[in-house]
Enzyme design. Structure first.
Site, PDB file in Angstrom:
ATOM      1  N   CYS A 137     -29.285 -49.773  12.191  1.00 29.55           N
ATOM      2  CA  CYS A 137     -28.681 -49.468  12.288  1.00 29.55           C
ATOM      3  C   CYS A 137     -27.420 -49.272  11.574  1.00 29.55           C
ATOM      4  O   CYS A 137     -27.147 -47.521  10.793  1.00 29.55           O
ATOM      5  CB  CYS A 137     -28.749 -48.669  13.589  1.00 29.55           C
ATOM      6  SG  CYS A 137     -28.963 -46.828  14.409  1.00 29.55           S
ATOM      7  N   CYS A 138     -26.373 -49.808  11.753  1.00 25.17           N
ATOM      8  CA  CYS A 138     -25.352 -49.462  11.110  1.00 25.17           C
ATOM      9  C   CYS A 138     -25.194 -49.678   9.658  1.00 25.17           C
ATOM     10  O   CYS A 138     -24.989 -49.168   8.876  1.00 25.17           O
ATOM     11  CB  CYS A 138     -24.210 -51.307  11.551  1.00 25.17           C
ATOM     12  SG  CYS A 138     -23.917 -50.718  13.114  1.00 25.17           S
ATOM     13  N   CYS A 222     -19.959 -44.755  17.258  1.00 22.14           N
ATOM     14  CA  CYS A 222     -20.900 -44.020  17.677  1.00 22.14           C
ATOM     15  C   CYS A 222     -20.970 -43.790  19.122  1.00 22.14           C
ATOM     16  O   CYS A 222     -20.270 -45.150  19.701  1.00 22.14           O
ATOM     17  CB  CYS A 222     -22.381 -43.898  17.156  1.00 22.14           C
ATOM     18  SG  CYS A 222     -22.132 -44.063  15.259  1.00 22.14           S
ATOM     19  N   CYS A 225     -22.913 -46.767  20.917  1.00 19.11           N
ATOM     20  CA  CYS A 225     -22.007 -48.153  20.654  1.00 19.11           C
ATOM     21  C   CYS A 225     -20.997 -48.288  21.554  1.00 19.11           C
ATOM     22  O   CYS A 225     -20.096 -49.440  21.294  1.00 19.11           O
ATOM     23  CB  CYS A 225     -22.719 -48.397  19.372  1.00 19.11           C
ATOM     24  SG  CYS A 225     -24.300 -48.775  19.450  1.00 19.11           S
ATOM     25  N   CYS A 250     -19.559 -54.142  12.445  1.00 18.43           N
ATOM     26  CA  CYS A 250     -20.990 -53.529  12.023  1.00 18.43           C
ATOM     27  C   CYS A 250     -20.497 -53.729  10.616  1.00 18.43           C
ATOM     28  O   CYS A 250     -22.104 -53.462   9.700  1.00 18.43           O
ATOM     29  CB  CYS A 250     -20.585 -51.517  11.805  1.00 18.43           C
ATOM     30  SG  CYS A 250     -18.787 -51.336  10.937  1.00 18.43           S
TER      31      CYS A 250
END
Length: 257
Positions: A137-138, A222, A225, A250
């Site tokens: 995702c990162c 985010c 997170c 990340c």
């Protein structure tokens, strides 16, 4: 670093009541020298061969650097990674920064189709299921846009500070290590600043900042997170809090070997 974070935490009050300023703004005895050094480093960055840009997460450190760039009238653009998962408070600060900054603010977003495919395949909460999925995702939301933001650049400026975490305890003012800088010169003008120094500068210069800092968030990323921290927790305890401490990056800032 120690876990002495009690002075970071507001006790009550409305959002953006500047509680973070009143609680944290405590300059080091040598703050004036630190600020002068940071200004010289930014001037050096502006004169660096090739294009240099500031990476801003719109956190406290980054708004200080953007303010310094504007105050010094340096020709250094600022970029923000708008991941599609930021808090509304961060997005509002981004709009205000775009409207007020002398330095141009460039916004980089992930490839929409990549985000859609990832969420469709793994779901909205994929990052909680495994470290591999969180890093994927990162990679989509941050690393790919970062590569575009740094394309053609010779250097970049970050808000890394040694006090932020054990993983960042040896951050240099200028970093040329290939692993940590992605092949560019990396300038860290606040490397030796304390959290109190950051907020002293914000208070002294009436710098606009993310109201999440008034709500127990010393580090902001985010929304899925990032959480508020509790008394006694480290600065970055609210980032990826379900993971082991050694995994909490990340990929934007990788420690050199």
């Amino acid at each position: 670093m120690s876990s002495a974070t009690s002075s970071l935490l507001p006790t009550a009050g409305p959002a953006h009541g500047r509680q973070a300023v009143s609680l944290n703004a405590r300059a080091s005895s040598d703050f004036a020298a630190k600020q002068a050094h940071s200004e010289r480093l930014l001037i050096q960055a502006a004169a660096h061969a090739g294009a240099v840009t500031q990476a801003s997460s719109l956190g406290a450190e980054d708004v200080v650097i953007t303010h310094l760039i504007n105050a010094l009238a340096l020709d250094i653009p600022v970029f923000v990674l708008e991941t599609g998962a930021l808090h509304t408070e961060t997005l509002a600060l981004l709009e205000r920064t775009e409207a007020s900054s002398r330095a141009p603010v460039q916004v980089y977003r992930p490839q929409h189709e990549q985000v859609i495919q990832f969420v469709r395949r793994e779901g909205q909460d994929a990052m909680y299921r495994s470290l591999a999925l969180r890093k994927e995702c990162c990679a989509i939301r941050k690393m790919e846009p970062l590569a575009r933001a740094l394309a053609g650049k010779s250097g970049w400026i970050t808000g890394l500070r040694r006090e932020q975490s054990n993983a960042r305890a040896d951050v240099p003012a200028i970093d040329t290590s290939e692993v940590a800088t992605k092949g560019l010169t990396k300038f860290n003008p606040l490397a030796d600043w304390t959290w109190g120094d950051v907020w002293h500068y914000i208070a002294s210069n009436d710098v606009d900042y993310n109201p999440l800092h008034d709500q127990f968030y010393p580090s902001v990323g985010c929304a899925p997170c990032t959480r508020a921290i509790s008394l006694g927790e480290d600065f970055r305890a609210g980032r990826w809090w379900w993971e082991d401490e050694t995994a909490k990056e990340c990929g934007l800032h990788v420690k050199a070997a």
